[in-house]
Write a protein that holds these residues in place. Structure first.
Motif, mmCIF file in Angstrom:
data_model
loop_
_atom_site.group_PDB
_atom_site.id
_atom_site.type_symbol
_atom_site.label_atom_id
_atom_site.label_comp_id
_atom_site.label_asym_id
_atom_site.label_seq_id
_atom_site.Cartn_x
_atom_site.Cartn_y
_atom_site.Cartn_z
ATOM 1 N N ARG A 1 1.738 53.261 2.232
ATOM 2 C CA ARG A 1 0.337 53.233 1.821
ATOM 3 C C ARG A 1 0.091 52.101 0.826
ATOM 4 N NH1 ARG A 1 -2.320 54.234 -2.385
ATOM 5 N NH2 ARG A 1 -0.489 55.108 -3.431
ATOM 6 N N THR A 2 1.024 51.923 -0.112
ATOM 7 C CA THR A 2 0.890 50.842 -1.098
ATOM 8 C C THR A 2 0.940 49.482 -0.422
ATOM 9 O OG1 THR A 2 1.891 52.210 -2.824
ATOM 10 C CG2 THR A 2 1.900 49.828 -3.174
ATOM 11 N N THR A 3 1.851 49.329 0.547
ATOM 12 C CA THR A 3 1.965 48.052 1.255
ATOM 13 C C THR A 3 0.704 47.759 2.064
ATOM 14 O OG1 THR A 3 4.364 48.336 1.412
ATOM 15 C CG2 THR A 3 3.363 46.718 2.874
ATOM 16 N N LEU A 4 0.206 48.770 2.769
ATOM 17 C CA LEU A 4 -1.032 48.587 3.541
ATOM 18 C C LEU A 4 -2.201 48.245 2.614
ATOM 19 C CD1 LEU A 4 -0.522 51.590 5.965
ATOM 20 C CD2 LEU A 4 -0.800 49.224 6.705
ATOM 21 N N ASP A 5 -2.257 48.918 1.474
ATOM 22 C CA ASP A 5 -3.316 48.652 0.498
ATOM 23 C C ASP A 5 -3.262 47.205 0.042
ATOM 24 O OD1 ASP A 5 -5.309 48.879 -1.399
ATOM 25 O OD2 ASP A 5 -4.079 49.942 -2.852
ATOM 26 N N THR A 6 -2.040 46.729 -0.254
ATOM 27 C CA THR A 6 -1.876 45.367 -0.768
ATOM 28 C C THR A 6 -2.151 44.316 0.300
ATOM 29 O OG1 THR A 6 -0.242 46.127 -2.375
ATOM 30 C CG2 THR A 6 -0.265 43.773 -1.865
ATOM 31 N N GLU A 7 -1.517 44.461 1.467
ATOM 32 C CA GLU A 7 -1.592 43.415 2.489
ATOM 33 C C GLU A 7 -2.924 43.403 3.246
ATOM 34 O OE1 GLU A 7 1.799 42.753 4.920
ATOM 35 O OE2 GLU A 7 3.226 43.417 3.388
ATOM 36 N N LEU A 8 -3.567 44.566 3.351
ATOM 37 C CA LEU A 8 -4.869 44.613 4.025
ATOM 38 C C LEU A 8 -6.023 44.553 3.030
ATOM 39 C CD1 LEU A 8 -4.285 47.335 6.783
ATOM 40 C CD2 LEU A 8 -3.870 44.867 6.897
ATOM 41 N N GLY A 9 -5.710 44.560 1.753
ATOM 42 C CA GLY A 9 -6.756 44.482 0.744
ATOM 43 C C GLY A 9 -7.710 45.659 0.776
ATOM 44 N N LEU A 10 -7.167 46.886 0.928
ATOM 45 C CA LEU A 10 -8.033 48.056 1.062
ATOM 46 C C LEU A 10 -8.877 48.305 -0.178
ATOM 47 C CD1 LEU A 10 -5.672 50.623 2.847
ATOM 48 C CD2 LEU A 10 -7.247 48.966 3.864
ATOM 49 N N ALA A 11 -8.353 47.896 -1.342
ATOM 50 C CA ALA A 11 -9.081 48.170 -2.580
ATOM 51 C C ALA A 11 -10.320 47.294 -2.730
ATOM 52 C CB ALA A 11 -8.160 47.977 -3.787
ATOM 53 N N ALA A 12 -10.390 46.208 -1.962
ATOM 54 C CA ALA A 12 -11.579 45.361 -2.026
ATOM 55 C C ALA A 12 -12.784 46.140 -1.519
ATOM 56 C CB ALA A 12 -11.370 44.096 -1.202
ATOM 57 N N HIS A 13 -13.934 45.808 -2.019
ATOM 58 C CA HIS A 13 -15.159 46.542 -1.719
ATOM 59 C C HIS A 13 -15.406 46.632 -0.205
ATOM 60 C CE1 HIS A 13 -19.165 48.090 -2.345
ATOM 61 N NE2 HIS A 13 -19.674 47.120 -1.617
ATOM 62 N N GLY A 14 -15.431 47.864 0.303
ATOM 63 C CA GLY A 14 -15.783 48.065 1.697
ATOM 64 C C GLY A 14 -14.663 47.900 2.694
#
Length: 240
Positions: A198-211
């Protein structure tokens, strides 16, 4: 005497088994399920779980019911649909909480409500250290997400089509004023392994960016369709 907290029963099964699965659940008194089409992918280099080299259409069935009924249905699905055989599927139960309601929201594109004040994720299940990784992201990132899970040692996953929709009145989560095609990725992993992916997906896909998206790791109450040796291998993989 208080009623037991409800659970979500999720069955990820070969598409041609959907009618039989729904019939079994109906016989046990479960409400109508939420039904979704999925696409299963197994990675041949991680011959640990689910379909190995399998790729094909799947059905994702979700019921909200009481724990005893959910476990009965899972056992019946396991036996009557022969889920222990390769490619047939997997059934599992999750505690119904704000986090699992978010899973239903992602799958059904329902407007997401804000978390209740002071809400904390439920603690991991002590008797079953396995978790469901559920991540939603834009369709354009589908190939990248599959490669991240494959590279990270995941043995298989299911992809579902989803659509994000938010309103002006509840600018709480994900994107504002946006409606668009999304993919929902599901995978069963050892809990620590799921958190790392989950952390890797968050980082590499930029999930935390708006939208961009949302990722959850949800502890499992129980699993039908995995043999004990398969669970042991999952846990061994997670320790590496």
């Amino acid at each position: 005497m208080t009623e037991p907290s409800p659970v979500l029963l999720v069955a990820v099964i070969a598409g041609d088994l959907e009618e039989r699965a729904v019939h079994i659940a109906t016989e046990e008194g479960a409400p109508k399920p939420s039904l979704h089409e999925g696409f299963g992918i197994g990675f041949p280099e991680h011959m640990r779980f689910f379909g190995v080299t399998y790729q094909g259409l799947e059905s994702v069935c979700i019921w909200k019911t009481d724990p005893a009924r959910g476990e009965r249905i899972a056992r019946r699905l396991n036996l009557e649909l022969d889920l222990l055989q390769p490619y047939n599927g997997l059934a599992f139960t999750l505690e119904a909480s704000d986090d699992t309601e978010a899973l239903l929201d992602m799958a059904s594109a329902r407007p997401q409500a804000p978390a209740s004040p002071g809400h904390a994720p439920p603690p991991p299940a002590t008797e079953l250290p396995l978790a469901l990784l559920a991540v939603m992201f834009p369709d354009a990132d589908r190939d990248a997400a599959v490669e991240i899970v494959r590279r990270g040692g995941g043995a298989g996953l299911t992809l579902m089509d989803a659509r994000n929709a938010t309103t002006d009145h509840h600018p709480r989560i994900l994107s504002l004023h946006y409606e668009g095609a999304r993919t929902l990725l599901l995978a069963i992993l050892e809990t620590g392994h799921g958190e790392r992916l989950r952390t890797t997906l968050d980082t590499e896909l930029g999930l935390a960016a708006h939208g961009r998206g949302l990722g959850l790791v949800l502890p499992l109450r129980g699993v039908a369709g995995l043999k004990p040796e398969q669970i042991e291998r999952l846990l061994e993989d997670g320790d590496r």
